[in-house]
Design an enzyme around this catalytic site. Structure first.
Site, mmCIF file in Angstrom:
data_model
loop_
_atom_site.group_PDB
_atom_site.id
_atom_site.type_symbol
_atom_site.label_atom_id
_atom_site.label_comp_id
_atom_site.label_asym_id
_atom_site.label_seq_id
_atom_site.Cartn_x
_atom_site.Cartn_y
_atom_site.Cartn_z
ATOM 1 N N ASN A 13 0.898 -1.178 0.000
ATOM 2 C CA ASN A 13 0.000 0.000 0.000
ATOM 3 C C ASN A 13 0.920 1.207 0.000
ATOM 4 O OD1 ASN A 13 -2.323 1.172 2.591
ATOM 5 N ND2 ASN A 13 -2.388 1.599 0.420
ATOM 6 N N ASN A 64 -6.767 10.343 0.230
ATOM 7 C CA ASN A 64 -6.825 9.252 -0.742
ATOM 8 C C ASN A 64 -6.441 9.777 -2.120
ATOM 9 O OD1 ASN A 64 -7.807 6.994 0.834
ATOM 10 N ND2 ASN A 64 -9.789 8.049 0.939
ATOM 11 N N CYS A 73 -4.833 6.045 8.380
ATOM 12 C CA CYS A 73 -4.321 5.050 7.430
ATOM 13 C C CYS A 73 -3.337 4.152 8.177
ATOM 14 C CB CYS A 73 -3.626 5.755 6.264
ATOM 15 S SG CYS A 73 -2.857 4.629 5.082
ATOM 16 N N ASN A 163 -11.840 5.014 10.674
ATOM 17 C CA ASN A 163 -12.427 5.129 9.341
ATOM 18 C C ASN A 163 -13.359 3.936 9.125
ATOM 19 O OD1 ASN A 163 -10.432 3.165 9.239
ATOM 20 N ND2 ASN A 163 -9.642 3.782 7.238
ATOM 21 N N HIS A 165 -15.370 0.652 7.787
ATOM 22 C CA HIS A 165 -15.099 -0.598 7.058
ATOM 23 C C HIS A 165 -16.313 -1.516 7.099
ATOM 24 C CE1 HIS A 165 -10.695 -0.143 6.524
ATOM 25 N NE2 HIS A 165 -10.807 0.626 7.601
ATOM 26 N N ASN A 197 -14.882 1.606 3.254
ATOM 27 C CA ASN A 197 -13.862 0.701 2.716
ATOM 28 C C ASN A 197 -14.467 -0.699 2.701
ATOM 29 O OD1 ASN A 197 -11.253 2.479 2.702
ATOM 30 N ND2 ASN A 197 -12.176 2.858 4.712
ATOM 31 N N GLU A 215 -10.645 0.000 -1.455
ATOM 32 C CA GLU A 215 -10.574 1.097 -0.499
ATOM 33 C C GLU A 215 -11.453 2.279 -0.922
ATOM 34 O OE1 GLU A 215 -7.151 2.684 1.288
ATOM 35 O OE2 GLU A 215 -5.923 0.872 1.000
ATOM 36 N N CYS A 224 -4.441 -2.919 3.063
ATOM 37 C CA CYS A 224 -5.124 -1.861 3.818
ATOM 38 C C CYS A 224 -4.955 -2.207 5.293
ATOM 39 C CB CYS A 224 -6.602 -1.811 3.438
ATOM 40 S SG CYS A 224 -7.545 -0.569 4.336
ATOM 41 N N GLY A 225 -4.226 -1.361 6.028
ATOM 42 C CA GLY A 225 -3.926 -1.679 7.423
ATOM 43 C C GLY A 225 -5.142 -1.597 8.322
ATOM 44 N N THR A 226 -5.905 -0.517 8.220
ATOM 45 C CA THR A 226 -7.125 -0.429 9.030
ATOM 46 C C THR A 226 -8.110 -1.499 8.597
ATOM 47 O OG1 THR A 226 -7.943 1.265 7.495
ATOM 48 C CG2 THR A 226 -6.970 2.030 9.588
ATOM 49 N N GLY A 227 -8.071 -1.856 7.292
ATOM 50 C CA GLY A 227 -8.942 -2.932 6.808
ATOM 51 C C GLY A 227 -8.584 -4.270 7.413
HETATM 52 N N1 LIG Z 1 -9.013 4.454 2.035
HETATM 53 C C1 LIG Z 1 -9.050 4.689 3.491
HETATM 54 C C2 LIG Z 1 -7.803 5.469 3.935
HETATM 55 C C3 LIG Z 1 -6.527 4.646 3.798
HETATM 56 C C4 LIG Z 1 -6.572 3.392 4.637
HETATM 57 C C5 LIG Z 1 -5.589 2.293 4.267
HETATM 58 N N2 LIG Z 1 -4.670 2.565 3.189
HETATM 59 C C6 LIG Z 1 -4.896 1.754 5.502
HETATM 60 O O1 LIG Z 1 -3.741 1.284 5.417
HETATM 61 O O2 LIG Z 1 -5.552 1.769 6.578
HETATM 62 C C7 LIG Z 1 -10.310 5.492 3.834
HETATM 63 O O3 LIG Z 1 -10.823 6.201 2.975
HETATM 64 O O4 LIG Z 1 -10.748 5.383 4.996
#
Ligand SMILES: N[C@H](CCC[C@H](N)C(=O)O)C(=O)O
Length: 281
Positions: A13, A64, A73, A163, A165, A197, A215, A224-227
Site C-alpha cells: 500500500n 486518498n 491510514c 475510518n 469498514h 472501505n 478502499e 489496507c492496514g485499518t482494513g
Molecule cells: N481508504 C481509506 C484510507 C486509507 C486506509 C488504508 N490505506 C490503511 O492502510 O488503513 C479510507 O478512505 O478510509
C-alpha cells in the site's frame, strides 16, 4: 521552493510522505489527484503529511488518491512511525490523526528493522460510530446490494478503526473482477453516509485470514492496514477466528492482535522505503 518527499509502502500500500513540520502543506483536491496519478504524477494510494502536534510527537494527515481527506491510514502509520523513530532515535512515538491517536513502536520480533507495531486503539462497533444510516447489529448488517444476489455477500460485519469498514465473510478468495465490481458498488451505498472501505475476508484458519480490499477513495489496493484490523475484529466477533491472526493481503501480510485486556488492536507489519523526490509546492 520544492518540498522533499519519501515514497514508501506498507505491505504494498503505497504513499508519498511529505514533511510539513516546518511549512504548512495544503494541497487542493485537484493537486492531490494530479500527484496521485500513476501515469502523469508521482502515483500513490494515499498522500501523507507529517505535521506538528500539540499532544503527540506528530500529526499525520491523509488524503486518498481521489483527493478525499480521510481520518487515518494503518499502513501509513507504520511508515510514519518508522520515519519518526529513525529521526529521533526513540523506540516509540505517538502519532495523532483525525481518527484518534496511535502509538508506533519497534516490535523487536527478530525480523529486522523494517517492521513496526502500531497500537491502533479500540475498534468502534456501535452503528453510529461506523457510521451507518440506520440502527443495526454491526456483527452482521443487512445490506441489499442492488443487482448482486450473491449469498456470500449476505450479513457482513461493520467496524470503524477511525475510518469506516464493511467486511464480507467469504468462502473463497475473490478475484479482481469481483473485488472491483462489488467494491465499487458498495463503497457509496446509502447505508454508509461517509462511504466505506470494502473488505473481503476469506478465513483460512483461526489464525489466518486471506484479505482483499476495495478502499474508499483509492480502489483496489495491495493492502489496507485499518482494513486488516477491521477484518480481524469482524471475524473474531463472529467466532470465526481467534483474537490474533495473520492477515495475508496481495502486497504482504500483517499480524493483528485484538488485545482482550485493553480492547486495543495492535498491528505489526513491514515498512519499505522506495525512493525520495521533491514536490513543486
Ligand atoms: N481508504 C481509506 C484510507 C486509507 C486506509 C488504508 N490505506 C490503511 O492502510 O488503513 C479510507 O478512505 O478510509
Amino acid at each position: 521552493m520544492t518540498r522533499p518527499f519519501v515514497k514508501m509502502n506498507g505491505a504494498g500500500n503505497d504513499f508519498v510522505v511529505v514533511n510539513a513540520l516546518d511549512r504548512p502543506f495544503t494541497p487542493t483536491t485537484e493537486q492531490v489527484r494530479a500527484l496521485g496519478d500513476r501515469d502523469t504524477g508521482e502515483g500513490f494510494d494515499q498522500l501523507i503529511a507529517i505535521e506538528p502536534s500539540e499532544t503527540g510527537d506528530a500529526f499525520m494527515r491523509v488524503w486518498n488518491s481521489d483527493g478525499s481527506a480521510v481520518e487515518t491510514c494503518g499502513n501509513a502509520l507504520r511508515c510514519v512511525g518508522w520515519m519518526l523513530m529513525q529521526a529521533s532515535g526513540a523506540d516509540t512515538v505517538t502519532i495523532d490523526t483525525l481518527g484518534g491517536p496511535a502509538v508506533a513502536s519497534k516490535p523487536n520480533d527478530g525480523l529486522g528493522e523494517f517492521r513496526i507495531t502500531v497500537d491502533m486503539g479500540a475498534p468502534r462497533l456501535d452503528w453510529r460510530q461506523i457510521p451507518l444510516s440506520e440502527e443495526m447489529d454491526t456483527r452482521g448488517i443487512e445490506l441489499q446490494i442492488g443487482p448482486i444476489d450473491a449469498p456470500v455477500l449476505h450479513t457482513p460485519g461493520a467496524v470503524s478503526m477511525g475510518n469506516p469498514h464493511v467486511v464480507f465473510f467469504m468462502d473463497h478468495t475473490p478475484d479482481d473482477a469481483f473485488v472491483r465490481g462489488s467494491g465499487s458498488l458498495i463503497e457509496h451505498h446509502p447505508l454508509f453516509p461517509e462511504a466505506v472501505n470494502v473488505g473481503f475476508a476469506h478465513v483460512e484458519a483461526r489464525d489466518r485470514i486471506r484479505f482483499r480490499v476495495w478502499e474508499r477513495g483509492a480502489g483496489l489496493t495491495r493492502a489496507c492496514g485499518t482494513g486488516a484490523c477491521a477484518a480481524l475484529v469482524a471475524t473474531a466477533r463472529r467466532g470465526l477466528t481467534d483474537r490474533k491472526a495473520t492477515v495475508v493481503m496481495d502486497g504482504g501480510e500483517v499480524v493483528i492482535d485484538w488485545d482482550e485486556a485493553t480492547d486495543h488492536v495492535f498491528m505489526t507489519g513491514p515498512v519499505e522505503v522506495e525512493r525520495t523526490g521533491g514536490l513543486p509546492f
